[in-house]
Design a protein around this motif. Structure first.
Motif: not given
Length: 153
Positions: A35-62
């Protein structure tokens, strides 16, 4: 000579389906690192990607647990097991890590230098992956590998 070795074990979808949350966590680790290679505000993008990935992992597990045809049992030739207790602990763990990422983003993300979030989140997600494997293991070798994966970060 080749007949004595046998064919390698390559898991199919039926073997991987109960462990879809771990697969999504691995993909989230890769996405957070890229993610940091493609955005200017990499901290926000990395956190958003982590939240999205964990949410998808939780939904798919359930979804796989409640709507799958055979979600429980031994997998990967008996190295890991998927049972209701393991699913419960994985759900708690993913919710806990999701809370950690959200609290980090709301409180201390601004004190990090731009670009440091990817390293922090990668280590956090790697430890989460190790703990998710740890609650499902039935083999001593797999236990040692998952403890090392959880404790190395």
């Amino acid at each position: 000579m080749m007949l004595a070795i046998g064919t390698p074990f390559i898991p199919g979808w039926q073997e991987l389906k109960p462990f879809i949350a771990e697969v999504w966590i691995v993909l989230t680790i890769l996405a957070v690192l890229l993610a940091p290679f493609f955005t200017r505000r990499s901290n926000f993008t990395c956190a958003a990607v982590a939240v999205a990935g964990l949410t998808i992992a939780l939904i798919s597990l359930l979804a796989v647990t409640f709507f799958g045809d055979d979600p429980f049992g031994f997998r990967f030739t008996g190295l890991v097991v998927n049972d209701p207790f393991a699913v419960f602990l994985k759900v708690l763990l993913i919710l806990f890590v999701l809370g950690i990422v959200l609290l980090w983003f709301c409180t201390t993300a601004r004190t990090f230098q731009e670009g440091d979030a990817a390293e922090f989140l990668t280590l956090l997600l790697g430890a989460t992956l190790g703990m998710c494997l740890m609650v499902s293991t039935t083999n001593l070798l797999m236990l040692v590998l998952s403890v090392e994966m959880a404790s190395l970060p």
